[in-house]
Design a protein around this motif. Structure first.
Motif, PDB file in Angstrom:
ATOM      1  N   VAL A   1      -3.876  -6.263   5.140  1.00  0.00           N
ATOM      2  CA  VAL A   1      -2.534  -6.827   5.021  1.00  0.00           C
ATOM      3  C   VAL A   1      -1.534  -5.739   4.648  1.00  0.00           C
ATOM      4  CG1 VAL A   1      -1.076  -8.369   3.663  1.00  0.00           C
ATOM      5  CG2 VAL A   1      -3.294  -9.167   4.486  1.00  0.00           C
ATOM      6  N   LEU A   2      -1.903  -4.889   3.678  1.00  0.00           N
ATOM      7  CA  LEU A   2      -0.987  -3.844   3.224  1.00  0.00           C
ATOM      8  C   LEU A   2      -0.757  -2.807   4.314  1.00  0.00           C
ATOM      9  CD1 LEU A   2      -2.202  -3.371  -0.457  1.00  0.00           C
ATOM     10  CD2 LEU A   2      -0.179  -4.569   0.359  1.00  0.00           C
TER      11      LEU A   2
ATOM     12  N   HIS B   1       1.721  -3.890   6.680  1.00  0.00           N
ATOM     13  CA  HIS B   1       3.079  -3.867   6.122  1.00  0.00           C
ATOM     14  C   HIS B   1       3.519  -2.460   5.742  1.00  0.00           C
ATOM     15  CE1 HIS B   1       2.266  -8.175   5.740  1.00  0.00           C
ATOM     16  NE2 HIS B   1       3.557  -8.363   5.562  1.00  0.00           N
ATOM     17  N   GLY B   2       2.758  -1.444   6.122  1.00  0.00           N
ATOM     18  CA  GLY B   2       3.120  -0.074   5.792  1.00  0.00           C
ATOM     19  C   GLY B   2       2.876   0.281   4.342  1.00  0.00           C
ATOM     20  N   GLY B   3       2.017  -0.473   3.663  1.00  0.00           N
ATOM     21  CA  GLY B   3       1.728  -0.201   2.256  1.00  0.00           C
ATOM     22  C   GLY B   3       0.313   0.285   2.034  1.00  0.00           C
ATOM     23  N   GLN B   4      -0.117   0.264   0.777  1.00  0.00           N
ATOM     24  CA  GLN B   4      -1.464   0.700   0.436  1.00  0.00           C
ATOM     25  C   GLN B   4      -1.910   0.012  -0.849  1.00  0.00           C
ATOM     26  OE1 GLN B   4      -1.692   4.847  -0.849  1.00  0.00           O
ATOM     27  NE2 GLN B   4       0.530   4.892  -1.144  1.00  0.00           N
TER      28      GLN B   4
ATOM     29  N   SER C   1       3.316 -15.360   4.100  1.00  0.00           N
ATOM     30  CA  SER C   1       2.000 -15.980   3.983  1.00  0.00           C
ATOM     31  C   SER C   1       0.901 -14.923   3.838  1.00  0.00           C
ATOM     32  CB  SER C   1       1.724 -16.860   5.208  1.00  0.00           C
ATOM     33  OG  SER C   1       1.779 -16.098   6.398  1.00  0.00           O
ATOM     34  N   SER C   2       1.012 -13.833   4.568  1.00  0.00           N
ATOM     35  CA  SER C   2       0.003 -12.776   4.475  1.00  0.00           C
ATOM     36  C   SER C   2       0.053 -12.093   3.114  1.00  0.00           C
ATOM     37  CB  SER C   2       0.213 -11.743   5.590  1.00  0.00           C
ATOM     38  OG  SER C   2       0.044 -12.327   6.852  1.00  0.00           O
ATOM     39  N   LEU C   3       1.267 -11.800   2.625  1.00  0.00           N
ATOM     40  CA  LEU C   3       1.400 -11.165   1.313  1.00  0.00           C
ATOM     41  C   LEU C   3       0.876 -12.084   0.214  1.00  0.00           C
ATOM     42  CD1 LEU C   3       4.924  -9.520   1.700  1.00  0.00           C
ATOM     43  CD2 LEU C   3       2.701  -8.390   1.748  1.00  0.00           C
ATOM     44  N   ARG C   4       1.161 -13.383   0.328  1.00  0.00           N
ATOM     45  CA  ARG C   4       0.647 -14.321  -0.674  1.00  0.00           C
ATOM     46  C   ARG C   4      -0.876 -14.384  -0.628  1.00  0.00           C
ATOM     47  NH1 ARG C   4      -0.736 -19.420  -2.210  1.00  0.00           N
ATOM     48  NH2 ARG C   4       0.498 -20.364  -3.884  1.00  0.00           N
ATOM     49  N   ARG C   5      -1.430 -14.352   0.571  1.00  0.00           N
ATOM     50  CA  ARG C   5      -2.894 -14.378   0.705  1.00  0.00           C
ATOM     51  C   ARG C   5      -3.510 -13.139   0.066  1.00  0.00           C
ATOM     52  NH1 ARG C   5      -7.229 -16.215   0.517  1.00  0.00           N
ATOM     53  NH2 ARG C   5      -8.677 -16.702   2.187  1.00  0.00           N
ATOM     54  N   ALA C   6      -2.887 -11.978   0.283  1.00  0.00           N
ATOM     55  CA  ALA C   6      -3.414 -10.746  -0.299  1.00  0.00           C
ATOM     56  C   ALA C   6      -3.339 -10.782  -1.826  1.00  0.00           C
ATOM     57  CB  ALA C   6      -2.641  -9.548   0.242  1.00  0.00           C
ATOM     58  N   LEU C   7      -2.191 -11.222  -2.359  1.00  0.00           N
ATOM     59  CA  LEU C   7      -2.053 -11.289  -3.816  1.00  0.00           C
ATOM     60  C   LEU C   7      -3.013 -12.320  -4.396  1.00  0.00           C
ATOM     61  CD1 LEU C   7      -0.524 -10.234  -6.269  1.00  0.00           C
ATOM     62  CD2 LEU C   7       1.203 -12.002  -5.886  1.00  0.00           C
ATOM     63  N   ALA C   8      -3.187 -13.444  -3.702  1.00  0.00           N
ATOM     64  CA  ALA C   8      -4.123 -14.467  -4.172  1.00  0.00           C
ATOM     65  C   ALA C   8      -5.552 -13.932  -4.198  1.00  0.00           C
ATOM     66  CB  ALA C   8      -4.033 -15.705  -3.277  1.00  0.00           C
TER      67      ALA C   8
ATOM     68  N   PHE D   1      -5.520  -3.476  -9.927  1.00  0.00           N
ATOM     69  CA  PHE D   1      -5.354  -3.394  -8.485  1.00  0.00           C
ATOM     70  C   PHE D   1      -3.859  -3.514  -8.187  1.00  0.00           C
ATOM     71  CE2 PHE D   1      -9.646  -4.706  -9.142  1.00  0.00           C
ATOM     72  CZ  PHE D   1     -10.378  -4.147  -8.099  1.00  0.00           C
ATOM     73  N   THR D   2      -3.296  -2.478  -7.548  1.00  0.00           N
ATOM     74  CA  THR D   2      -1.853  -2.433  -7.325  1.00  0.00           C
ATOM     75  C   THR D   2      -1.545  -2.421  -5.832  1.00  0.00           C
ATOM     76  OG1 THR D   2      -1.578  -1.157  -9.357  1.00  0.00           O
ATOM     77  CG2 THR D   2       0.281  -1.213  -7.835  1.00  0.00           C
ATOM     78  N   MET D   3      -0.783  -3.408  -5.401  1.00  0.00           N
ATOM     79  CA  MET D   3      -0.269  -3.440  -4.026  1.00  0.00           C
ATOM     80  C   MET D   3       1.041  -2.649  -3.993  1.00  0.00           C
ATOM     81  SD  MET D   3      -0.917  -7.519  -3.277  1.00  0.00           S
ATOM     82  CE  MET D   3       0.145  -7.489  -1.824  1.00  0.00           C
ATOM     83  N   ILE D   4       1.075  -1.586  -3.190  1.00  0.00           N
ATOM     84  CA  ILE D   4       2.257  -0.739  -3.077  1.00  0.00           C
ATOM     85  C   ILE D   4       2.896  -0.989  -1.718  1.00  0.00           C
ATOM     86  CG2 ILE D   4       3.137   1.626  -3.169  1.00  0.00           C
ATOM     87  CD1 ILE D   4       0.633   2.394  -4.744  1.00  0.00           C
TER      88      ILE D   4
END
Length: 403
Positions: free
Chosen positions: A374-375, A378-381, A293-300, A394-397
């Motif tokens: 959110v990233l 999840h240990g991302g950036q 849900s958090s990843l979907r919210r960030a991508l949205a 905009f790139t979610m890594i």
């Protein structure tokens, strides 16, 4: 100058830490000092007592003293004899008034350890050992320990003040960020609430005047849209608070499927904005580990941001790719673009970028800040690329899920 309660609280916390550190050091210094003094003085005193006792008990008729012990002997008739070399001040000691056994006395300006033996023939033998040097040494030791203790306490208080400031600095920063966030959030919520209130009043008045049904439906649609915008702001705030207190979980998530699902969901909204929304995700699963849900919210949020910054007729693409180490979810648009130097500013809460003239809708500026949160959970950036007038990327890594 008025000091706010939070500043006073932080100042009291700093002082409390400094006082506690100083008190702990003072207690430690006092304990060590007492132990050192007691062990040193007690050992010397015990040796002196043993020496004067042994010499006194072994004293013969010639009253020969050893190891610094001088001897006095009082006969039953009251005559007092002394060992050779006895100081004149010692000769004035009233032997009859001394108690049998161990004791101490003073003669002139000197201090003596004393041992008295009463013998069967009525004589009394007294041994005296000059302990003035030991007494003076003990006084000097006490003075040195007190001075060292005061210096240690002062140093501990200084160190405690430094540690206290360092300890409360994150708290002060958090309170400052909280105050700023509350102020900004209050400011941003005021606008949609004011619009919502105004529309509700207009709707109420038109209902009272018996306005036509078509106009009423239009007003109701606008009211629903305003409540949806307000709800999105509140949801963003709640998600931000949740991410601050709960780390990301470990649920396997197919990033490619997530992108396809989101594009299908948002496509009708993009069509109303005359924007083409497509996906380049492939058919193979691209797995990450996290909260779906958090990843979907960030991508949205990234997709919504891209649609808002693309003019009519533009295109937004959601691309997914991955390696054994990381997964990339990129949202690419051909809109107004951005200045890379402003990328960090855009990640701040309530920051707004340039919007096309045909996109006058209200933007609350929470999206990109939440994407980064959110990233990070999840240990991302988040990587931001683009140039003015040339679109943006905009790139979610994210770390790839272990196979």
């Amino acid at each position: 100058m008025t000091v706010d309660p939070e500043s006073r609280l932080l100042r009291r916390a700093t002082v409390a830490i400094a006082v506690q550190v100083a008190a702990a050091v003072a207690a430690t210094v006092a304990l060590v000092s007492v132990l050192a003094f007691s062990l040193t003085i007690h050992s010397e005193h015990r040796d002196e007592e043993r020496t004067v006792r042994a010499v006194t008990l072994a004293a013969g008729a010639d009253l020969t003293g050893t190891d610094g012990v001088v001897l006095l002997r009082r006969t039953p008739e009251g005559e007092v004899a002394a060992s050779p070399g006895t100081p004149a001040a010692v000769l004035r000691v009233d032997v009859a008034r001394l108690r049998p056994g161990r004791g101490n006395t003073s003669a002139g300006n000197r201090e003596f350890e004393v041992f008295v033996v009463d013998r069967a023939d009525g004589t009394r033998t007294v041994g005296l050992l000059d302990v003035t040097a030991r007494e003076e040494s003990g006084e000097r030791l006490i003075g040195s320990l007190l001075l060292a203790g005061l210096v240690g306490i002062a140093a501990a208080a200084s160190i405690g003040a430094v540690l206290g400031r360092r300890a409360v600095r994150p708290l002060a920063r958090a309170l400052s960020l909280q105050r700023r966030f509350v102020a900004d959030a209050s400011h941003e919520l005021r606008t949609p609430l004011a619009v919502l209130h105004t529309r509700a009043e207009l709707l109420q008045r038109r209902l009272a005047r018996g306005a036509d049904a078509e106009r009423m439906r239009a007003e109701a649609d606008e009211l629903v849209a305003d409540t949806r915008a307000l709800r999105e702001v509140v949801e963003d705030l709640l998600l931000s608070a949740e991410l601050s207190h709960r780390p990301a979980g470990g649920e396997p998530v197919d990033a490619a499927e997530l992108a396809r699902e989101l594009v299908a969901s948002v496509a009708p909204h993009a069509q109303t904005q005359d924007v083409t929304l497509c996906t380049d995700a492939g058919e193979e699963p691209v797995m990450v580990t996290g909260v779906r849900s958090s990843l979907r919210r960030a991508l949205a949020a990234l997709v919504d941001n891209a649609i808002a910054h693309v003019a009519a007729g533009g295109t937004v693409t959601v691309a997914v790719s991955g390696t054994q180490r990381q997964v990339l979810l990129a949202v690419v648009d051909d809109g107004v673009g951005l200045d890379p130097a402003q990328a960090e500013r855009l990640l701040a809460r309530f920051a707004r970028g340039e919007q096309p003239a045909d996109r006058p809708g209200r933007r609350f500026g929470l999206g990109l800040a939440l994407v980064r949160e959110v990233l990070e959970a999840h240990g991302g950036q988040l990587r931001i690329e683009g140039s003015p007038g040339q679109g943006a990327r905009f790139t979610m890594i994210l770390p790839a899920a272990a196979v």
